[in-house]
Design a protein around this motif. Structure first.
Motif, PDB file in Angstrom:
ATOM      1  N   TRP A 142       0.861  -1.181   0.000  1.00  0.00           N
ATOM      2  CA  TRP A 142       0.000   0.000   0.000  1.00  0.00           C
ATOM      3  C   TRP A 142       0.895   1.227   0.000  1.00  0.00           C
ATOM      4  O   TRP A 142       1.948   1.192   0.627  1.00  0.00           O
ATOM      5  CB  TRP A 142      -0.899  -0.002   1.248  1.00  0.00           C
ATOM      6  CG  TRP A 142      -2.000   1.027   1.174  1.00  0.00           C
ATOM      7  CD1 TRP A 142      -2.002   2.296   1.714  1.00  0.00           C
ATOM      8  CD2 TRP A 142      -3.258   0.871   0.507  1.00  0.00           C
ATOM      9  NE1 TRP A 142      -3.171   2.936   1.412  1.00  0.00           N
ATOM     10  CE2 TRP A 142      -3.969   2.074   0.675  1.00  0.00           C
ATOM     11  CE3 TRP A 142      -3.844  -0.169  -0.215  1.00  0.00           C
ATOM     12  CZ2 TRP A 142      -5.235   2.276   0.147  1.00  0.00           C
ATOM     13  CZ3 TRP A 142      -5.106   0.033  -0.735  1.00  0.00           C
ATOM     14  CH2 TRP A 142      -5.790   1.235  -0.555  1.00  0.00           C
ATOM     15  N   PRO A 143       0.530   2.298  -0.722  1.00  0.00           N
ATOM     16  CA  PRO A 143      -0.683   2.525  -1.514  1.00  0.00           C
ATOM     17  C   PRO A 143      -0.585   1.878  -2.895  1.00  0.00           C
ATOM     18  O   PRO A 143       0.457   1.338  -3.272  1.00  0.00           O
ATOM     19  CB  PRO A 143      -0.735   4.061  -1.633  1.00  0.00           C
ATOM     20  CG  PRO A 143       0.710   4.468  -1.608  1.00  0.00           C
ATOM     21  CD  PRO A 143       1.380   3.524  -0.664  1.00  0.00           C
ATOM     22  N   VAL A 144      -1.697   1.975  -3.639  1.00  0.00           N
ATOM     23  CA  VAL A 144      -1.723   1.416  -4.986  1.00  0.00           C
ATOM     24  C   VAL A 144      -1.985   2.474  -6.057  1.00  0.00           C
ATOM     25  O   VAL A 144      -1.701   2.230  -7.228  1.00  0.00           O
ATOM     26  CB  VAL A 144      -2.776   0.292  -5.109  1.00  0.00           C
ATOM     27  CG1 VAL A 144      -2.426  -0.877  -4.194  1.00  0.00           C
ATOM     28  CG2 VAL A 144      -4.179   0.803  -4.804  1.00  0.00           C
ATOM     29  N   GLN A 145      -2.549   3.623  -5.686  1.00  0.00           N
ATOM     30  CA  GLN A 145      -2.786   4.674  -6.672  1.00  0.00           C
ATOM     31  C   GLN A 145      -1.454   5.274  -7.116  1.00  0.00           C
ATOM     32  O   GLN A 145      -0.629   5.663  -6.291  1.00  0.00           O
ATOM     33  CB  GLN A 145      -3.692   5.761  -6.099  1.00  0.00           C
ATOM     34  CG  GLN A 145      -5.159   5.381  -6.060  1.00  0.00           C
ATOM     35  CD  GLN A 145      -5.761   5.218  -7.454  1.00  0.00           C
ATOM     36  OE1 GLN A 145      -5.445   5.972  -8.367  1.00  0.00           O
ATOM     37  NE2 GLN A 145      -6.635   4.223  -7.601  1.00  0.00           N
ATOM     38  N   LEU A 146      -1.262   5.368  -8.420  1.00  0.00           N
ATOM     39  CA  LEU A 146       0.000   5.834  -8.979  1.00  0.00           C
ATOM     40  C   LEU A 146       0.396   7.199  -8.420  1.00  0.00           C
ATOM     41  O   LEU A 146       1.569   7.453  -8.145  1.00  0.00           O
ATOM     42  CB  LEU A 146      -0.108   5.890 -10.508  1.00  0.00           C
ATOM     43  CG  LEU A 146       1.119   6.378 -11.286  1.00  0.00           C
ATOM     44  CD1 LEU A 146       2.353   5.554 -10.944  1.00  0.00           C
ATOM     45  CD2 LEU A 146       0.840   6.328 -12.789  1.00  0.00           C
TER      46      LEU A 146
END
Length: 263
Positions: A142-146
């Motif tokens: 985590w995180p996964v959003q670019l």
């Protein structure tokens, strides 16, 4: 116009004057003067940091500060005067400014607790393939959003990267078992998010992380196809070649294309 934006800064104590950064900057913003790398003009620097990975001493960094706006027209004239080719795509000045009034604080800077880097895999080790049965999650970090993933995140080192358009996991029931298992995922929407921010972030990841491979997953809808185009520009800016496949997914969750990309 003066605005707050990202700019290259040079530590002259670390700079050895090798000049590797000069050709790496497609906009011609850097030059060697008196044995040290110098920023020629603020208006030539887009602040995206494509030159960072070419500095052997770590003398180059990106900082956020007040600076003159990037000027694509001035860059074109500057490059033509030097007999250099003009890049096909350059960001607009507006896309590079830091929005101090954005909800939640300035962008791209910020302090969301949900963006803290974490390992979710057993024993604190990320990017290790595991058995994924019974619909269990294969997410290892985590995180996964670019936009939230730092280029220096430890889970990116030597990773098999899964660059995924946001809609893919919703459409594809087998996403975790068939694709996420054993890979590190970063996600985003190429239609609604800032594409130049994506280019910048991916170029930095490529420069920092020595990725083992990249799988880019897109939906069959036309607006989704720009994810691989964003990656192509990031590869160009970073100068790092990585084995890459593009997987196209239908609205019903089926893989309709899986091809190797050459950048």
């Amino acid at each position: 116009m003066i605005s707050k934006r990202k700019m290259i800064t040079i530590d002259e104590e670390l700079c050895n004057g090798c000049g590797e950064c000069v050709p790496a900057c497609e906009e011609g913003a850097l030059a060697i003067v008196d044995g040290k790398a110098k920023l020629v003009k603020e208006i030539y620097c887009d602040g995206l940091g494509a030159c960072l990975g070419d500095c052997p001493t770590g003398a180059l960094k990106v900082e956020v500060r007040e600076a003159e706006d990037f000027d694509p027209n001035a860059v074109a004239e500057h490059l033509k005067a030097q007999g250099r080719s003009v890049p096909d795509h350059m960001p607009s000045p507006e896309s590079l400014r830091i929005n101090e009034q954005a909800p939640g604080g300035p962008r791209p800077m910020g302090g969301c607790p949900g963006s803290a880097v974490q390992s979710l895999s057993p024993c604190g080790q990320a990017n290790i393939p595991t058995q994924n049965t019974g619909g269990a999650s294969a997410l290892t970090h985590w995180p996964v959003q670019l936009r939230l993933v730092p280029p220096t995140a430890p889970f990116l080192k030597g990773a098999d990267l899964l660059l995924t358009a946001d809609c893919v996991p919703v459409a594809m029931p087998s996403y975790h078992s068939e694709f996420l298992n054993g890979r590190v995922v970063v996600m985003g929407c190429p239609k609604f998010d800032n594409q130049m921010e994506y280019v910048e972030k991916l170029a930095a990841i490529l420069s920092e992380s020595k990725l083992n491979s990249i799988t880019v997953m897109e939906m069959e809808v036309p607006c989704c196809a720009s994810m691989s185009a964003i990656l192509a520009e990031a590869v160009k800016r970073s100068g790092k070649q990585v084995d890459t496949n593009r997987v196209t997914v239908s609205r019903t969750g089926q893989v309709i294309a899986d091809v190797k990309l050459q950048f």
